[in-house]
Write a protein that holds these residues in place. Structure first.
Motif, PDB file in Angstrom:
ATOM      1  N   PHE A   1      -0.424   1.623  10.225  1.00  0.00           N
ATOM      2  CA  PHE A   1      -0.162   2.290   8.944  1.00  0.00           C
ATOM      3  C   PHE A   1      -1.442   2.362   8.107  1.00  0.00           C
ATOM      4  O   PHE A   1      -1.450   2.066   6.914  1.00  0.00           O
ATOM      5  N   GLU A   2      -2.552   2.698   8.801  1.00  0.00           N
ATOM      6  CA  GLU A   2      -3.865   2.889   8.193  1.00  0.00           C
ATOM      7  C   GLU A   2      -4.463   1.598   7.635  1.00  0.00           C
ATOM      8  O   GLU A   2      -5.394   1.644   6.824  1.00  0.00           O
ATOM      9  N   VAL A   3      -3.990   0.454   8.064  1.00  0.00           N
ATOM     10  CA  VAL A   3      -4.571  -0.833   7.681  1.00  0.00           C
ATOM     11  C   VAL A   3      -5.339  -1.380   8.881  1.00  0.00           C
ATOM     12  O   VAL A   3      -4.741  -1.595   9.941  1.00  0.00           O
TER      13      VAL A   3
ATOM     14  N   LEU B   1       4.088   6.286   5.103  1.00  0.00           N
ATOM     15  CA  LEU B   1       4.086   6.495   6.550  1.00  0.00           C
ATOM     16  C   LEU B   1       5.315   5.864   7.200  1.00  0.00           C
ATOM     17  O   LEU B   1       5.937   6.463   8.085  1.00  0.00           O
ATOM     18  N   ALA B   2       5.680   4.663   6.766  1.00  0.00           N
ATOM     19  CA  ALA B   2       6.861   4.007   7.330  1.00  0.00           C
ATOM     20  C   ALA B   2       8.131   4.776   6.993  1.00  0.00           C
ATOM     21  O   ALA B   2       9.001   4.976   7.850  1.00  0.00           O
ATOM     22  N   ARG B   3       8.254   5.236   5.757  1.00  0.00           N
ATOM     23  CA  ARG B   3       9.432   6.011   5.370  1.00  0.00           C
ATOM     24  C   ARG B   3       9.511   7.320   6.141  1.00  0.00           C
ATOM     25  O   ARG B   3      10.586   7.752   6.572  1.00  0.00           O
ATOM     26  N   GLN B   4       8.368   7.955   6.332  1.00  0.00           N
ATOM     27  CA  GLN B   4       8.356   9.217   7.068  1.00  0.00           C
ATOM     28  C   GLN B   4       8.785   9.008   8.516  1.00  0.00           C
ATOM     29  O   GLN B   4       9.560   9.808   9.068  1.00  0.00           O
TER      30      GLN B   4
ATOM     31  N   GLY C   1       1.879  -7.840   0.070  1.00  0.00           N
ATOM     32  CA  GLY C   1       1.724  -6.407   0.230  1.00  0.00           C
ATOM     33  C   GLY C   1       2.165  -5.834   1.553  1.00  0.00           C
ATOM     34  O   GLY C   1       1.891  -4.666   1.841  1.00  0.00           O
ATOM     35  N   ARG C   2       2.875  -6.589   2.358  1.00  0.00           N
ATOM     36  CA  ARG C   2       3.333  -6.050   3.641  1.00  0.00           C
ATOM     37  C   ARG C   2       4.699  -5.375   3.496  1.00  0.00           C
ATOM     38  O   ARG C   2       5.408  -5.549   2.510  1.00  0.00           O
TER      39      ARG C   2
ATOM     40  N   ASP D   1       0.843  -1.188   0.000  1.00  0.00           N
ATOM     41  CA  ASP D   1       0.000   0.000   0.000  1.00  0.00           C
ATOM     42  C   ASP D   1       0.882   1.243   0.000  1.00  0.00           C
ATOM     43  O   ASP D   1       1.709   1.420   0.903  1.00  0.00           O
ATOM     44  N   PRO D   2       0.746   2.132  -0.991  1.00  0.00           N
ATOM     45  CA  PRO D   2       1.616   3.323  -1.034  1.00  0.00           C
ATOM     46  C   PRO D   2       1.504   4.195   0.214  1.00  0.00           C
ATOM     47  O   PRO D   2       2.500   4.782   0.649  1.00  0.00           O
ATOM     48  N   LYS D   3       0.313   4.273   0.810  1.00  0.00           N
ATOM     49  CA  LYS D   3       0.156   5.076   2.026  1.00  0.00           C
ATOM     50  C   LYS D   3       0.952   4.475   3.181  1.00  0.00           C
ATOM     51  O   LYS D   3       1.599   5.210   3.939  1.00  0.00           O
TER      52      LYS D   3
END
Length: 448
Positions: free
Chosen positions: A433-435, A186-189, A236-237, A180-182
């Protein structure tokens, strides 16, 4: 680099490693050119490194170019930019060369001392009909294992250096187009913002990733199997790995991790569904059976048939404690047996398990401290715990069952049902992470 800068560089290095016994500051000759060498002898194989440097030097006739200039153009070296970079490079296990003329500083990639174990079989997981290799403590080796498993151009690996006082490398891994791009953003940020935070353990990493500190259910799935990490990436994780930590951390964790073991996919589909059904039944048993024992013994015995109620009552004849105290004491003994079997050496652990599970259980029943039915309930509940998908989820259920027991002791069958409903409500509020935690699959719109 002028003489003043060179002197300041040498002073910085000596000051940083003045109290370090494995720090070596010596002189060496490289093709006739004199230089000072700085390194940590516990991380650098000095003899092999110098042989490698001399092997890479071009053969020059007398009066040829400066050997240090030739070395600076080699793939082994890079030019040092500051005293801080030189000090950190030595700490990272690199070798620093200071030419005698003070014209520069070179950082050399040395031959390291082998201090990591080789790739072996998994120690904490038991893969069935799957590859047996496992991660070790070297991050580069672990990334190479993932590269071999996920042989696709969409695999993305981003490395980070976390910490200001104690540096530690970490890697963010995902498959572009699957993750998921979001969640990736979030993880990169979080990793970008937390690069100055010292990360000593997984709790520190979770703090950098802004995960909840007190959560009964883990927001990640840990595994030491590259095959499991591969399955997580392809579904997708996001996988995060740390140097000197032989486990992969897959984000986010979802409710299906209780019964969905990735290595089951190496077996026929019918077998996979059978295993999952057994784990779902085990999850229900592990959560509800201890609380149900309290309900049927002390609060709502009228729910039982008269023959079974009389049998349970006879089994508790002579037991001096109430049902709740009896159950809590027996569960605490089992918890101690489990922890002892985990922490003790493998040569002693099975013996402790046998003593705690057989001899101790038989003794307490004969002493009329607990009932026969309680031994059956505790044994079934304990076995059900360890059939779940991951060890982390096992601990989660071990914790929450005490909440179920307290509710059952206070409100009977209504309290038992309420505690399970509250568990579902709490899971429904969890997101990573919004999941949502109650997702059956990380891929949007798909389920297994």
């Amino acid at each position: 680099m002028n003489n003043t800068s060179s002197l300041r560089l040498k002073q910085s290095i000596r000051s940083a490693f003045g109290n370090t016994s494995d720090f070596v500051y010596t002189e060496a000759f490289i093709c006739g050119a004199k230089a000072e060498v700085c390194y940590l002898e516990t991380l650098v194989d000095y003899d092999d490194t110098m042989n490698l440097i001399h092997a890479q030097m071009p053969r020059q006739p007398d009066g040829g170019a400066d050997p240090m200039q030739d070395l600076a153009s080699s793939y082994l070296t890079r030019v040092c930019g500051s005293p801080e970079e030189a000090v950190q490079s030595i700490r990272d296990g690199l070798l620093v060369l200071l030419p005698e003329d003070g014209t520069g500083c070179l950082i050399v990639s040395p031959v390291p001392i082998e201090n990591s174990r080789s790739i072996t079989e998994a120690q904490t997981e038991n893969p069935i009909q799957s590859s047996l290799d496992s991660f070790n403590e070297d991050l580069t080796t672990n990334l190479s294992l993932i590269r071999k498993k996920v042989n696709t151009e969409d695999l993305v690996i981003r490395t980070y250096r976390l910490g200001s006082d104690v540096r530690r490398d970490a890697a963010l891994i995902y498959v572009e187009g699957q993750a998921d791009p979001k969640a990736v953003e979030l993880a990169r940020q979080c990793l970008d913002e937390g690069q100055s935070a010292d990360v000593y353990d997984i709790q520190g990493l979770l703090g950098v990733l802004k995960q909840p500190r007190f959560c009964p259910f883990p927001t990640y799935v840990s595994s030491e199997l590259p095959s499991t990490a591969m399955h997580h990436l392809m579904e997708g994780r996001i996988v995060i790995m740390m140097d000197q930590f032989p486990f992969s951390l897959s984000f986010p964790s979802i409710v299906s991790d209780f019964w969905n073991v990735k290595t089951d996919k190496n077996q026929p589909r019918l077998f996979t569904y059978l295993y999952r059904m057994i784990r779902i039944v085990s999850l229900i048993v592990a959560v509800s059976m201890p609380g149900l024992y309290v309900v049927l013994n002390s609060v709502n015995p009228e729910l039982l048939r008269i023959q079974l109620a009389v049998s349970i009552t006879n089994s508790r004849e002579g037991v001096p404690y109430p049902v709740l105290i009896e159950l809590i004491l027996m569960l605490l003994v089992i918890e101690m047996v489990i922890e002892a079997s985990i922490r003790l050496p493998k040569s002693i652990g099975p013996t402790i398990t046998m003593i705690g599970g057989i001899i101790l259980g038989q003794a307490v029943v004969q002493a009329r401290l607990v009932s026969y039915f309680l031994i059956i309930v505790v044994a079934a509940s304990t076995i059900a715990h360890f059939t779940l998908g991951t060890y982390m989820n096992t601990v989660s259920i071990r914790i929450y069952k005490y909440v179920v027991i307290v509710f059952s002791a206070l409100y009977g069958i209504l309290g038992l049902m309420t505690s399970i409903v509250l568990l579902c409500f709490y899971m429904g509020t969890m997101t990573t992470f919004e999941v949502p935690y109650l997702s059956l699959s990380v891929k949007r719109g798909k389920s297994e």
